[in-house]
Write an enzyme that holds these catalytic residues in place. Structure first.
Site, mmCIF file in Angstrom:
data_model
loop_
_atom_site.group_PDB
_atom_site.id
_atom_site.type_symbol
_atom_site.label_atom_id
_atom_site.label_comp_id
_atom_site.label_asym_id
_atom_site.label_seq_id
_atom_site.Cartn_x
_atom_site.Cartn_y
_atom_site.Cartn_z
ATOM 1 C CG MET A 1 -0.854 -7.366 0.830
ATOM 2 S SD MET A 1 0.036 -8.885 0.991
ATOM 3 C CE MET A 1 0.879 -9.231 -0.481
ATOM 4 C CB CYS A 2 -1.433 -2.019 -2.592
ATOM 5 S SG CYS A 2 -2.885 -2.241 -3.618
ATOM 6 N N GLY A 3 1.730 -2.440 -2.741
ATOM 7 C CA GLY A 3 3.000 -1.900 -2.252
ATOM 8 C C GLY A 3 2.999 -0.398 -2.467
ATOM 9 N NE ARG B 1 2.544 -4.673 0.692
ATOM 10 C CZ ARG B 1 2.167 -5.047 1.906
ATOM 11 N NH1 ARG B 1 2.947 -5.824 2.611
ATOM 12 N NH2 ARG B 1 1.026 -4.642 2.418
ATOM 13 C CG ASN C 1 3.410 -1.148 1.737
ATOM 14 O OD1 ASN C 1 4.343 -1.373 0.974
ATOM 15 N ND2 ASN C 1 2.155 -1.292 1.383
#
Lengths: 304, 236
Positions: free
Chosen positions: A1-3, A33, A276
């Site tokens: 996912m990652c932010g 995230r 995001n």
């Protein structure tokens, strides 16, 4: 996912700006995230044409000893190494503007395989580590940092190791003051990596995001503008991605041709904020403004 | 009117309080300071009006059956996803996948919608006063999509029986999407729907019903065995 997130302070009060506080709030909102690691790329006041180097002192302890050796190396090279300091996993020092950075970085990294130059810039400083944004703040006090703009990242590892080097933001390794954060998958990563390696580019990680920084550095080196480089990225990089990029004077984003990764942005007279998830913008920046979702293949660049 | 203040509270606490107030008989609830939180007001099955006085995050109004949502700001991904019935009105824009897989009800977005608007719809109506992004209507099985402005690439790709109307330019039609001349009753339907759901000032700036393009499936991708035709008809 990652932010992923970015913030540009459009006011001219950079000496007392809330850059660090704002980035930390945005990062905290995106902690869910990416629980594996957190990091920021901070663009501070100019160092009068000198370069700030941030060097990772290793993933496996022995940071104090390596810091001493690094300081000794800098002295033996006559590289200056002003304002040398260490905090946790990093050494930070300043070198004169005329320093041959390529040779200096090669000398540092060849002296000990655990050493890695994580960022170089007249304005840029990268701080990243394994763990949460709260840990990042506890260790490095990023909220105290003043400056003009910055990027942030929280990482959920999907394909490569969880350590400091594989965390984001990524510096471009070679081009001062160029940093990126990325959320997504670059599906032609291995092909691009092979092409760059054939040209002598060193990769420090197995994280596909690293190639984004290398690619943009390469495009800018060809004389292309940041906007042109980001548009070229839509053509040359395959996969789903939302990426943010910053230099000492510019800040921008690109969204993939499939619109598969979320990216939102807001601009007022006082700031530009990109993340995001909208919650990251709203939680850090109260007020009445519109947040827009980036469109498919959208590229935007702001000048500082 | 009931009121729920989101400040300093988790999504779980906010949703629990909304449900508590509905249980106590509230028919209108003002949700203050939503702060773009995700999952606000999901799975509400009662006929209640919920007003959110700011922007909301992902999946606001998802899985609902009956309520009326009014969102003063914008909405994140998955607005009203899988809604069965009710109405969701967004004064701002909506993110990816707005009204995805809805079975009924109406979603109104007064500004723009991002990619994948109304994908896999199985009923209901989604009305966008502005533009919509990439791949709107993908694999839509039933229901109506109305976009007053421009539509992005791969519009109405691989649709079954969803019917789309676009007032502006279509960047690119998706696979098997065909443009038809709207009928007189289509124009009447569009005029009455826009007049009913858009504020008068906003309606004035939009095309007349007769000026919309109608986009339907070319049915070239359909691959149903005739033996299943009755089942398919009943399902529709």
């Amino acid at each position: 996912m990652c932010g992923i997130l970015g913030f540009l302070d459009k006011t001219k009060n950079h000496e007392h700006s809330s850059l660090g506080r704002t980035l930390l709030k945005m990062l905290t909102a995106l902690a869910c995230r990416g629980p594996d690691s957190a990091g920021v790329a901070l663009f501070g006041p100019s160092t009068n044409d000198r370069f700030v180097l941030k060097v990772k002192l290793g993933n496996h302890g022995g940071a104090g000893l390596r810091a001493e050796r690094l300081l000794g190396l800098l002295k033996s090279l006559g590289a200056g190494g002003h304002e040398f300091s260490t905090v946790a996993a990093y050494a930070r020092f300043v070198v004169d503007g005329g320093t041959d950075l390529t040779n200096l970085i090669a000398a540092i990294e060849s002296s000990d395989k655990e050493l890695e130059v994580v960022s170089v810039g007249r304005n840029l400083e990268i701080v990243k580590q394994v763990g949460s944004p709260a840990n990042l703040e506890r260790t490095y006090g990023i909220s105290q940092f003043c400056g003009t703009h910055g990027l942030g990242h929280t990482r959920l590892s999907t394909e490569s190791r969880v350590d400091l080097s594989h965390s984001q933001p990524f510096w471009s390794h070679g081009r001062p003051d160029l940093a990126i954060v990325h959320n997504g998958h670059i599906t032609n990563y291995h092909k691009l990596r092979r092409l760059y390696q054939q040209r002598g580019v060193r990769f420090y990680t197995e994280n596909d995001s690293e190639v984004v920084a290398i690619y943009l550095s390469d495009e800018l080196s060809k004389g292309r503008s940041m906007k042109e480089s980001l548009h070229a990225m839509l053509r040359d990089l395959d996969g789903s991605f939302s990426s943010l990029v910053a230099t000492s004077t510019q800040f921008g984003f690109v969204k993939d041709p499939f619109a598969l990764k979320p990216l939102l942005w807001a601009e007022t007279d006082g700031f530009v904020a990109v993340a995001n998830e909208e919650i990251a913008i709203r939680s850090a920046l109260p007020g009445d403004y519109q947040v827009r979702e980036a469109e498919v293949k959208e590229v935007r660049v702001w000048e500082r | 009117m009931g009121e729920v203040n989101c400040e300093g509270r988790s999504t779980q606490e906010i949703n629990a309080e909304i449900k508590q107030q509905i249980k106590k008989g509230a028919t209108e609830i003002l949700v203050r300071n939503p702060g773009a939180r995700h999952n606000l007001g999901v799975a509400i099955l009662e006929r209640v009006t919920i007003r959110l006085d700011g922007s909301v995050g992902y999946y606001c109004g998802g899985l609902i059956d009956g309520p009326n949502f009014e969102i003063a700001g914008s909405a994140g991904w998955g607005l009203a996803e899988s809604m069965m019935n009710g109405q969701v009105v967004v004064r701002g824009s909506a993110g990816n996948g707005a009204a995805a897989a809805i079975r009924g009800g109406t979603v109104v977005i007064q500004q723009d919608a991002a990619a994948r608007l109304g994908v896999s719809m199985k009923g209901g109506t989604v009305l966008v006063a502005g533009n919509c992004g990439y791949m709107a209507g993908f694999m839509g099985q039933k229901g109506t999509i109305i976009v007053c402005g421009n539509a992005g690439e791969a519009f109405a790709d691989s649709m079954y029986e969803t019917v789309c109307f676009v007032g502006g330019r279509i960047s690119e039609l998706g696979t098997d999407a065909v443009v038809e001349q709207p009928s007189g009753s289509d124009a009447e339907f569009l005029d009455s729907t826009l007049a009913h759901h858009l504020p008068p000032d906003l309606r004035k700036s939009k095309p007349a019903g007769r000026d919309f393009k109608k986009i339907v499936s070319g049915r070239k991708l359909w691959n149903f065995d005739k033996r299943e035709w009755k089942t398919w008809q009943e399902a529709l």
